[in-house]
Design an enzyme around this catalytic site. Sequence first.
Site, PDB file in Angstrom:
ATOM      1  N   CYS A  95       0.717  -1.116   0.027  1.00  0.00           N
ATOM      2  CA  CYS A  95       0.043   0.018   0.054  1.00  0.00           C
ATOM      3  C   CYS A  95       0.768   1.352  -0.143  1.00  0.00           C
ATOM      4  O   CYS A  95       1.597   1.490   0.961  1.00  0.00           O
ATOM      5  CB  CYS A  95      -1.176  -0.167   1.195  1.00  0.00           C
ATOM      6  SG  CYS A  95      -1.687   1.602   1.614  1.00  0.00           S
ATOM      7  N   CYS A  98      -0.093   3.745   2.851  1.00  0.00           N
ATOM      8  CA  CYS A  98       0.378   3.119   3.929  1.00  0.00           C
ATOM      9  C   CYS A  98       1.850   3.715   4.205  1.00  0.00           C
ATOM     10  O   CYS A  98       2.475   3.742   5.408  1.00  0.00           O
ATOM     11  CB  CYS A  98       0.363   1.723   4.088  1.00  0.00           C
ATOM     12  SG  CYS A  98      -1.474   1.267   3.841  1.00  0.00           S
TER      13      CYS A  98
END
Length: 173
Positions: A95, A98
């Site tokens: 991600c 993230c």
Amino acid sequence: MPAGQLSVRVSSPVARGAEPRLGLSAGKHKAQARVDQWSAAHRVGIAAAAAPHESATTTAEVQTGLLELNKETFDDYISAAGDVLVVVDFFTEWCGPCKLIYPQLVALSEALAPAAVIVKFNCNQANKELAKTLGIKVAPTFQLYRGGAKVGEMTGAKVERLKALIDEQLNQN
């Protein structure tokens, strides 16, 4: 070393306020995982963690960054936190958002201590079932826990929105 005593191996320079990261291998016995978890909880200022009944010697890796929970340590850590606000960052390694928000989470965690702690939970294959049970559908998702119960949740890499949610929970006490 006497049974029940912990040894700490430093694998990188530790910044002031750095959190330990659990380096649990798949073959590690559950008792050792609980000792790692309780030791980590103690290091982040959570006094509610009870001493484990099993006697085991273990090594906790200390690295800069956030404590990483997994399916074996999650429930015990959340329960042991008591009245400390625990913010869980549910992330995946692939991600992009993230990865971008992570340094800001580390700084926020240091600023919030000891009133709140931020930990992370990798929603990988090994932890997929628990993530699904907790209702995680997108990364990053942040869930806030106090007293063993979920008290807040948000999705997305929006640090200001996360700060507001944390402040709201901290001001309720």
